[in-house]
Design a protein around this motif. Structure first.
Motif, PDB file in Angstrom:
ATOM      1  N   ARG A  44      36.980  40.472  -1.610  1.00  0.00           N
ATOM      2  CA  ARG A  44      36.752  40.380  -3.088  1.00  0.00           C
ATOM      3  C   ARG A  44      36.765  41.890  -3.625  1.00  0.00           C
ATOM      4  O   ARG A  44      36.613  42.921  -3.037  1.00  0.00           O
ATOM      5  CB  ARG A  44      35.117  40.241  -3.075  1.00  0.00           C
ATOM      6  CG  ARG A  44      34.561  40.346  -4.426  1.00  0.00           C
ATOM      7  CD  ARG A  44      33.199  39.822  -4.665  1.00  0.00           C
ATOM      8  NE  ARG A  44      32.091  40.633  -4.383  1.00  0.00           N
ATOM      9  CZ  ARG A  44      30.715  40.787  -4.552  1.00  0.00           C
ATOM     10  NH1 ARG A  44      30.532  40.063  -5.425  1.00  0.00           N
ATOM     11  NH2 ARG A  44      30.188  41.597  -4.033  1.00  0.00           N
ATOM     12  N   ASN A 115      33.714  39.121 -10.342  1.00  0.00           N
ATOM     13  CA  ASN A 115      34.321  39.064  -9.092  1.00  0.00           C
ATOM     14  C   ASN A 115      35.684  38.309  -9.078  1.00  0.00           C
ATOM     15  O   ASN A 115      35.882  37.326  -9.570  1.00  0.00           O
ATOM     16  CB  ASN A 115      33.346  38.035  -8.155  1.00  0.00           C
ATOM     17  CG  ASN A 115      31.906  38.399  -8.281  1.00  0.00           C
ATOM     18  OD1 ASN A 115      31.785  39.702  -8.038  1.00  0.00           O
ATOM     19  ND2 ASN A 115      30.982  37.689  -8.577  1.00  0.00           N
ATOM     20  N   HIS A 134      25.470  35.919   2.793  1.00  0.00           N
ATOM     21  CA  HIS A 134      24.593  37.023   2.526  1.00  0.00           C
ATOM     22  C   HIS A 134      23.506  36.336   1.529  1.00  0.00           C
ATOM     23  O   HIS A 134      23.648  35.396   1.154  1.00  0.00           O
ATOM     24  CB  HIS A 134      24.849  38.276   1.850  1.00  0.00           C
ATOM     25  CG  HIS A 134      25.556  37.675   0.333  1.00  0.00           C
ATOM     26  ND1 HIS A 134      26.749  37.037   0.239  1.00  0.00           N
ATOM     27  CD2 HIS A 134      25.124  37.883  -0.869  1.00  0.00           C
ATOM     28  CE1 HIS A 134      26.929  36.927  -1.025  1.00  0.00           C
ATOM     29  NE2 HIS A 134      26.032  37.215  -1.616  1.00  0.00           N
ATOM     30  N   ASP A 136      20.988  37.353  -2.050  1.00  0.00           N
ATOM     31  CA  ASP A 136      20.919  38.284  -2.878  1.00  0.00           C
ATOM     32  C   ASP A 136      19.724  39.049  -2.992  1.00  0.00           C
ATOM     33  O   ASP A 136      18.592  38.284  -3.089  1.00  0.00           O
ATOM     34  CB  ASP A 136      21.426  37.485  -4.309  1.00  0.00           C
ATOM     35  CG  ASP A 136      22.630  37.235  -4.437  1.00  0.00           C
ATOM     36  OD1 ASP A 136      23.518  37.356  -3.560  1.00  0.00           O
ATOM     37  OD2 ASP A 136      22.956  36.499  -5.355  1.00  0.00           O
ATOM     38  N   LEU A 151      32.966  28.799  -3.001  1.00  0.00           N
ATOM     39  CA  LEU A 151      31.540  29.212  -2.595  1.00  0.00           C
ATOM     40  C   LEU A 151      30.820  28.274  -1.570  1.00  0.00           C
ATOM     41  O   LEU A 151      31.091  26.916  -1.630  1.00  0.00           O
ATOM     42  CB  LEU A 151      30.513  28.884  -3.790  1.00  0.00           C
ATOM     43  CG  LEU A 151      29.096  29.330  -3.690  1.00  0.00           C
ATOM     44  CD1 LEU A 151      28.900  30.924  -3.269  1.00  0.00           C
ATOM     45  CD2 LEU A 151      28.452  29.046  -5.080  1.00  0.00           C
ATOM     46  N   HIS A 190      24.583  32.345   1.260  1.00  0.00           N
ATOM     47  CA  HIS A 190      25.752  31.638   0.661  1.00  0.00           C
ATOM     48  C   HIS A 190      26.949  32.836   0.898  1.00  0.00           C
ATOM     49  O   HIS A 190      26.732  33.933   1.654  1.00  0.00           O
ATOM     50  CB  HIS A 190      25.750  31.678  -0.642  1.00  0.00           C
ATOM     51  CG  HIS A 190      25.342  32.936  -1.386  1.00  0.00           C
ATOM     52  ND1 HIS A 190      23.902  33.504  -1.538  1.00  0.00           N
ATOM     53  CD2 HIS A 190      25.836  33.813  -2.311  1.00  0.00           C
ATOM     54  CE1 HIS A 190      23.867  34.406  -2.277  1.00  0.00           C
ATOM     55  NE2 HIS A 190      25.235  34.627  -2.803  1.00  0.00           N
ATOM     56  N   VAL A 192      31.559  33.236   0.290  1.00  0.00           N
ATOM     57  CA  VAL A 192      32.848  32.852  -0.460  1.00  0.00           C
ATOM     58  C   VAL A 192      33.937  32.704   0.682  1.00  0.00           C
ATOM     59  O   VAL A 192      34.248  33.740   1.329  1.00  0.00           O
ATOM     60  CB  VAL A 192      33.161  33.642  -1.463  1.00  0.00           C
ATOM     61  CG1 VAL A 192      34.141  33.305  -2.191  1.00  0.00           C
ATOM     62  CG2 VAL A 192      31.776  33.565  -2.576  1.00  0.00           C
ATOM     63  N   SER A 202      34.527  34.931 -10.496  1.00  0.00           N
ATOM     64  CA  SER A 202      33.210  34.187 -10.831  1.00  0.00           C
ATOM     65  C   SER A 202      32.503  35.352 -11.384  1.00  0.00           C
ATOM     66  O   SER A 202      32.901  36.488 -11.528  1.00  0.00           O
ATOM     67  CB  SER A 202      32.449  33.756  -9.701  1.00  0.00           C
ATOM     68  OG  SER A 202      32.197  34.967  -8.710  1.00  0.00           O
ATOM     69  N   ALA A 204      28.777  37.110 -12.269  1.00  0.00           N
ATOM     70  CA  ALA A 204      27.318  37.129 -11.666  1.00  0.00           C
ATOM     71  C   ALA A 204      26.462  37.648 -12.419  1.00  0.00           C
ATOM     72  O   ALA A 204      27.006  38.802 -12.962  1.00  0.00           O
ATOM     73  CB  ALA A 204      27.245  37.550 -10.069  1.00  0.00           C
ATOM     74  N   TYR A 206      22.561  39.292 -11.985  1.00  0.00           N
ATOM     75  CA  TYR A 206      21.597  39.538 -10.973  1.00  0.00           C
ATOM     76  C   TYR A 206      20.523  40.111 -11.807  1.00  0.00           C
ATOM     77  O   TYR A 206      20.197  41.012 -12.520  1.00  0.00           O
ATOM     78  CB  TYR A 206      21.978  40.498 -10.034  1.00  0.00           C
ATOM     79  CG  TYR A 206      23.193  40.425  -9.577  1.00  0.00           C
ATOM     80  CD1 TYR A 206      23.613  39.529  -8.338  1.00  0.00           C
ATOM     81  CD2 TYR A 206      24.425  41.155  -9.757  1.00  0.00           C
ATOM     82  CE1 TYR A 206      24.781  39.394  -7.907  1.00  0.00           C
ATOM     83  CE2 TYR A 206      25.695  41.279  -9.147  1.00  0.00           C
ATOM     84  CZ  TYR A 206      25.802  40.181  -8.086  1.00  0.00           C
ATOM     85  OH  TYR A 206      27.114  39.978  -7.792  1.00  0.00           O
TER      86      TYR A 206
HETATM   87  O1  LIG Z   1      31.544  34.383  -6.215  1.00  0.00           O
HETATM   88  C1  LIG Z   1      30.744  33.736  -5.976  1.00  0.00           C
HETATM   89  O2  LIG Z   1      30.703  32.563  -5.963  1.00  0.00           O
HETATM   90  C2  LIG Z   1      29.471  34.291  -5.169  1.00  0.00           C
HETATM   91  C3  LIG Z   1      29.349  35.703  -5.600  1.00  0.00           C
HETATM   92  C4  LIG Z   1      27.951  36.163  -4.945  1.00  0.00           C
HETATM   93  O3  LIG Z   1      27.406  35.623  -3.996  1.00  0.00           O
HETATM   94  C5  LIG Z   1      27.363  37.556  -5.201  1.00  0.00           C
HETATM   95  O4  LIG Z   1      27.972  38.210  -6.322  1.00  0.00           O
HETATM   96  O5  LIG Z   1      26.336  37.893  -4.721  1.00  0.00           O
END
Ligand SMILES: O=C(O)CCC(=O)C(=O)O
Ligand SMILES: [Fe+2]
Length: 261
Positions: A44, A115, A134, A136, A151, A190, A192, A202, A204, A206
């Protein structure tokens, strides 16, 4: 999403201007890396930055692509509003008092990540992850994936693919919500995976509490059927412990269990 795609398709030297290995940077590009110990490549690439309060951070964001600041601000302001509405309903549903809810949500922060998961040569697929398993370290994570699968979530002993549904957000329970809810909500493990045909993106958001927020479960969630699991600790203590432990999942919370006292 198209702005994120444009960013990751900029020439490498343009993107790398934002590279930093320091996790406390207010904005940083993180690139793929090889874990020599486990002999896997984590591919990533992500642009991570603070997004709330937006006026404080927006000037640090890239000016290239030219639409970046406007489009990204609009998305994250809306995402934050949705997160707060969702969390207020969820906390009220748990039976939490207004005072406890305000304590958690006042001065909360929002960290963001765009991402990018490049395609992977077929011969390397077995040794490459987009992101390893992992949880979050958030209250919740609001995720906007594109339409490329990748995912996966752990159910029992099995990794189960999450089917992408167009224009649909995914909300993960993070470690902080597991702690605050005294384990009524469990944080989601989860990961990837990547493929050899199509890149994946993606976005994200948080959601996390302020550093001095008490993260032990509020008193109103404790009764005979739900004995207290976690002692009181601040988000700052949690975060510092997390970096020391280097654990990838909610086992990080074990340090704050009553039984660990
Ligand atoms: O890209 C995704 O689907 C998951 C990203 C992810 O798990 C994260 O950024 O913590
Ligand atoms: Fe995650």
């Amino acid at each position: 999403m198209s702005t994120a795609r444009e960013f990751f398709h900029l020439p490498e030297e343009e993107r790398m201007k934002l590279y930093s290995p320091d996790p406390t940077s207010l904005i940083r590009l993180a690139t793929g890396f090889k874990d020599e110990k486990q002999n896997v490549f984590v591919s990533r690439e992500s642009l991570k930055f603070h997004a709330h309060p937006i006026e404080k951070y927006v000037n640090l964001w890239p000016a290239n692509p030219s639409s970046y600041r406007e489009v990204v601000s609009e998305y994250f302001v809306a995402a934050k509003r949705a997160e707060i509405t969702l969390l207020e309903a969820l906390f009220e549903g748990l039976g939490m008092h207004r005072k406890s809810i305000d304590q958690i949500l006042d001065n909360h922060g929002q960290y963001a990540s765009l991402n990018y998961y490049p395609t992977c040569d077929k011969s390397n697929l077995g040794l490459t992850f987009g992101l390893r398993g992992h949880t979050d370290p958030t209250i919740i994570t609001m995720l906007l994936p594109d339409e490329v699968p990748g995912l996966e979530i752990l159910q029992g002993d099995d990794w189960v693919p999450v089917k992408p549904i167009p224009n649909t957000l995914i909300v993960h329970v993070g470690d902080v919500l597991q702690g605050l809810s005294n384990c009524r909500y469990k944080s989601l493990l989860h990961r990837v995976i990547v493929n050899s045909e199509t890149e994946r993106l993606s976005v994200a958001s948080y959601c996390y509490p302020s550093n001095d927020t008490q993260m032990g479960p509020p008193k109103e969630l404790i009764d005979e059927d739900h004995p207290l699991i976690y002692k009181d600790y601040t988000y700052e203590e949690f975060y510092t412990t997390m970096w020391k432990q280097r654990l990838p999942d909610a086992a990080r919370l074990n340090a704050f269990k009553i039984s660990a006292a």
